[in-house]
Scaffold this active site. Structure first.
Site, PDB file in Angstrom:
ATOM      1  N   ARG A 121       0.901  -1.389  -0.041  1.00  0.00           N
ATOM      2  CA  ARG A 121      -0.070  -0.214  -0.142  1.00  0.00           C
ATOM      3  C   ARG A 121       1.049   1.205   0.124  1.00  0.00           C
ATOM      4  O   ARG A 121       0.491   2.164  -0.624  1.00  0.00           O
ATOM      5  CB  ARG A 121      -0.946  -0.005   1.178  1.00  0.00           C
ATOM      6  CG  ARG A 121      -2.116  -1.166   1.134  1.00  0.00           C
ATOM      7  CD  ARG A 121      -2.801  -1.060   2.455  1.00  0.00           C
ATOM      8  NE  ARG A 121      -3.714  -2.103   2.426  1.00  0.00           N
ATOM      9  CZ  ARG A 121      -4.227  -2.928   3.378  1.00  0.00           C
ATOM     10  NH1 ARG A 121      -3.561  -2.590   4.778  1.00  0.00           N
ATOM     11  NH2 ARG A 121      -4.977  -3.700   3.221  1.00  0.00           N
ATOM     12  N   PHE A 126     -11.379  -4.957  -5.963  1.00  0.00           N
ATOM     13  CA  PHE A 126     -11.431  -5.608  -4.988  1.00  0.00           C
ATOM     14  C   PHE A 126     -10.842  -5.204  -3.611  1.00  0.00           C
ATOM     15  O   PHE A 126      -9.857  -5.476  -2.985  1.00  0.00           O
ATOM     16  CB  PHE A 126     -10.590  -7.210  -5.091  1.00  0.00           C
ATOM     17  CG  PHE A 126     -10.847  -7.915  -6.364  1.00  0.00           C
ATOM     18  CD1 PHE A 126     -11.765  -8.822  -6.512  1.00  0.00           C
ATOM     19  CD2 PHE A 126     -10.135  -7.411  -7.571  1.00  0.00           C
ATOM     20  CE1 PHE A 126     -12.175  -9.389  -7.536  1.00  0.00           C
ATOM     21  CE2 PHE A 126     -10.346  -8.086  -8.718  1.00  0.00           C
ATOM     22  CZ  PHE A 126     -11.358  -9.123  -8.729  1.00  0.00           C
ATOM     23  N   ASP A 138     -15.820  -3.069  -4.957  1.00  0.00           N
ATOM     24  CA  ASP A 138     -15.947  -4.155  -4.541  1.00  0.00           C
ATOM     25  C   ASP A 138     -17.393  -4.689  -4.806  1.00  0.00           C
ATOM     26  O   ASP A 138     -18.354  -3.986  -4.807  1.00  0.00           O
ATOM     27  CB  ASP A 138     -15.753  -4.400  -2.822  1.00  0.00           C
ATOM     28  CG  ASP A 138     -15.393  -5.565  -2.378  1.00  0.00           C
ATOM     29  OD1 ASP A 138     -14.222  -5.739  -2.120  1.00  0.00           O
ATOM     30  OD2 ASP A 138     -16.154  -6.565  -2.240  1.00  0.00           O
ATOM     31  N   ASP A 176      -6.556  -6.654  -6.784  1.00  0.00           N
ATOM     32  CA  ASP A 176      -6.009  -7.547  -5.214  1.00  0.00           C
ATOM     33  C   ASP A 176      -7.237  -8.685  -4.962  1.00  0.00           C
ATOM     34  O   ASP A 176      -7.966  -8.298  -3.979  1.00  0.00           O
ATOM     35  CB  ASP A 176      -5.769  -6.667  -4.185  1.00  0.00           C
ATOM     36  CG  ASP A 176      -5.192  -7.525  -2.918  1.00  0.00           C
ATOM     37  OD1 ASP A 176      -4.929  -8.758  -2.987  1.00  0.00           O
ATOM     38  OD2 ASP A 176      -5.398  -6.988  -1.866  1.00  0.00           O
ATOM     39  N   CYS A 221      -3.058 -13.879  -3.711  1.00  0.00           N
ATOM     40  CA  CYS A 221      -2.719 -14.448  -2.294  1.00  0.00           C
ATOM     41  C   CYS A 221      -3.063 -15.630  -2.040  1.00  0.00           C
ATOM     42  O   CYS A 221      -3.281 -16.374  -1.041  1.00  0.00           O
ATOM     43  CB  CYS A 221      -3.684 -13.485  -1.280  1.00  0.00           C
ATOM     44  SG  CYS A 221      -5.249 -13.682  -1.443  1.00  0.00           S
TER      45      CYS A 221
HETATM   46  N1  SAH Z   1      -7.353  -5.512  -1.304  1.00  0.00           N
HETATM   47  C1  SAH Z   1      -8.113  -5.672   0.054  1.00  0.00           C
HETATM   48  C2  SAH Z   1      -8.246  -7.153   0.393  1.00  0.00           C
HETATM   49  C3  SAH Z   1      -8.959  -7.929  -0.912  1.00  0.00           C
HETATM   50  S1  SAH Z   1     -10.040  -9.279  -0.221  1.00  0.00           S
HETATM   51  C4  SAH Z   1      -7.188  -4.924   1.001  1.00  0.00           C
HETATM   52  O1  SAH Z   1      -6.199  -4.401   0.747  1.00  0.00           O
HETATM   53  O2  SAH Z   1      -7.742  -5.095   2.205  1.00  0.00           O
HETATM   54  C5  SAH Z   1     -10.855  -9.634  -1.441  1.00  0.00           C
HETATM   55  C6  SAH Z   1     -12.056  -8.745  -1.836  1.00  0.00           C
HETATM   56  O3  SAH Z   1     -12.599  -8.986  -3.106  1.00  0.00           O
HETATM   57  C7  SAH Z   1     -13.100  -8.971  -0.575  1.00  0.00           C
HETATM   58  O4  SAH Z   1     -13.630  -7.792  -0.112  1.00  0.00           O
HETATM   59  C8  SAH Z   1     -14.426  -9.373  -1.777  1.00  0.00           C
HETATM   60  O5  SAH Z   1     -15.637  -8.942  -1.320  1.00  0.00           O
HETATM   61  C9  SAH Z   1     -14.046  -8.919  -3.050  1.00  0.00           C
HETATM   62  N2  SAH Z   1     -14.563  -9.792  -3.999  1.00  0.00           N
HETATM   63  C10 SAH Z   1     -14.821 -11.311  -4.243  1.00  0.00           C
HETATM   64  N3  SAH Z   1     -15.164 -11.392  -5.446  1.00  0.00           N
HETATM   65  C11 SAH Z   1     -15.245 -10.498  -6.183  1.00  0.00           C
HETATM   66  C12 SAH Z   1     -15.625  -9.941  -7.356  1.00  0.00           C
HETATM   67  N4  SAH Z   1     -16.096 -10.986  -8.158  1.00  0.00           N
HETATM   68  N5  SAH Z   1     -15.942  -8.717  -7.807  1.00  0.00           N
HETATM   69  C13 SAH Z   1     -15.729  -7.748  -6.965  1.00  0.00           C
HETATM   70  N6  SAH Z   1     -15.256  -8.072  -5.562  1.00  0.00           N
HETATM   71  C14 SAH Z   1     -15.032  -9.224  -5.200  1.00  0.00           C
END
Ligand code: SAH
Length: 406
Positions: free
Chosen positions: A224, A240, A262, A310, A350
């Site tokens: 970040r 995401f 998201d 992510d 991840c």
């Molecule tokens: N980048 C974030 C962590 C990502 S966790 C951070 O720095 O904290 C993954 C996220 O992807 C979750 O919040 C989940 O709700 C979202 N997600 C899962 N599938 C998705 C999709 N098809 N489209 C958009 N978001 C999605």
């Protein structure tokens, strides 16, 4: 209880000799005693030499090694010593530094399983609360003694009241359905409520009671910061976004605009709350609640010159690896095709089941499909509070690439 003796097949002791902390069920020649899930067992080579002790499980990883010291007592002193060693590392990484208020951190991972010689255990710290997660029955059975040792270690190293509560959250992480159903989340020590904590001086309100994982993605701190470094004057898409971590750094870094995306409306609510907490009524930020695959496919070209991808772990195990790689390829292809010239793509995986090479290949083929000139600026991984034992390379799960696209 440690009254069972496990003897390995000839040749199967080699990996323990290299301090790899797992014994697979196929390596076991003989079991003396009747070890139950989570019991402490002693492991022997085919020649009868003692190799160490670990927690027993009825899975493909049959033993997670706790100690390679012959005859070591796995008592409270053992837990104290292991936790003290974990805390010393975080102190030496300056994660508990309070002098520099602008970059203050009181969100960090204190215990990262095998990386801290505590396989099956994760402990994240949010200010004065520790959130503890067991991934094995062995750690689950020891939760009380570990929580007490944790309090003691903090008191000794950091002073009284620096740690005030230990919340146990393993309903979703224990290996079997029955174990998960038998487990109840709750405070083992003290009580705490959601409160503002800091990552590099940015305010967050992690929700350990209801949030994903231990409440926050603790592992993206360094990455970040790198987004903050590149964000100035850029138009950013954070796909995401979950609780908006990358978006907040991009805003602090001087981004012209940040769009957070998201599919979960709860996640978007948390992102907005975090934006308000740090930047008040921020005109530079926009929330998009939509499926990322759909959004990326339909978004116009040149809208963004910094994109962050992510996604959640697309592959939880090797069996679904192919589909996961197709998923990574898909989202990255869209990003490469549409990012503005001179743009920067931060792309992550991840999934532990996806190797660095697999991920790179998926991203390379996505780049090739776009036909654009792409250069690797950085190769990213997890931060120092998620250490990887050199003997357990499986512990390196977070992979990221920063790519410049002409
Ligand atoms: N980048 C974030 C962590 C990502 S966790 C951070 O720095 O904290 C993954 C996220 O992807 C979750 O919040 C989940 O709700 C979202 N997600 C899962 N599938 C998705 C999709 N098809 N489209 C958009 N978001 C999605």
């Amino acid at each position: 209880m440690n009254n069972s003796k496990i003897t390995l097949y000839k040749g199967k002791e080699a990996s323990l000799g290299r301090l790899h902390p797992w014994v697979f069920s196929g390596a076991i020649a003989r079991v003396e005693g009747e070890p139950k899930e989570g019991d402490l067992v002693t492991v022997y080579s085919s020649r009868g030499e003692e190799l160490g002790q670990g927690h027993y499980a009825n899975g493909s990883i049959a033993i997670r090694m706790l100690s390679f010291v012959i005859g070591e007592n796995i008592n409270q002193d053992f837990w104290l010593e292991r936790l003290a060693s974990a805390l010393r590392l975080r102190i030496s990484c300056q994660l508990l530094e309070e002098e520099n208020q602008e970059r203050q951190n009181n969100i960090y991972r204190l215990v990262h399983g095998e990386g801290d010689q505590l396989p099956g255990l994760v402990i994240d710290i949010y200010g004065t609360t520790a959130v503890m997660q067991a991934h094995s029955m062995g750690m689950h059975l020891n939760r009380e003694v570990i929580a007490e040792a944790l309090m003691k270690v903090y008191e000794e190293f950091c002073g009284k009241d620096v740690l005030q509560a230990v919340y146990y959250k393993s309903e979703g992480t224990l290996p079997t359905k029955e174990q998960r159903e038998d487990c109840t989340n709750g405070f083992l020590i003290g009580q705490s409520e959601q409160s503002v904590v800091y990552e590099n001086g940015i305010k967050f309100l992690p929700d350990w009671l209801r949030g994903q994982k231990t409440g926050f993605f603790v592992d993206q701190r360094d990455n970040r910061s790198l987004v903050e470094f590149y964000a100035r004057h850029r138009k950013v898409l954070n796909a995401f976004c979950y609780t908006g971590g990358f978006s907040l750094y991009a805003l602090r870094g001087g981004a012209e605009r940040v769009d957070s995306l998201d599919s979960s409306s709860k996640a978007m609510y948390l992102t907005e709350e975090h934006v308000r907490l740090n930047f008040g009524d921020c005109q530079r930020h926009r929330s998009i609640t939509q499926d990322a695959f759909e959004f990326l496919e339909t978004m116009p070209e040149n809208e963004y010159d910094l994109i962050i991808l992510d996604p959640p772990a697309f592959a939880k195990h090797r069996k679904v690896l192919r589909n996961a790689l197709i998923g990574y390829r898909k989202i990255n292809t869209q990003a490469f095709q549409k990012i503005a010239s001179g743009g920067i793509l931060f792309t992550f995986s991840c999934s532990q089941a996806v190797s660095k090479e697999d991920f790179r290949l998926a991203v390379f083929s996505a780049a090739a499909a776009s036909g654009r000139h792409v250069r690797i600026l950085h190769q990213l991984t997890q931060p120092a509070d998620h250490p990887v034992s050199i003997y357990h390379p499986e512990g390196e799960y977070l992979k990221g690439l920063v790519l410049q696209v002409d």
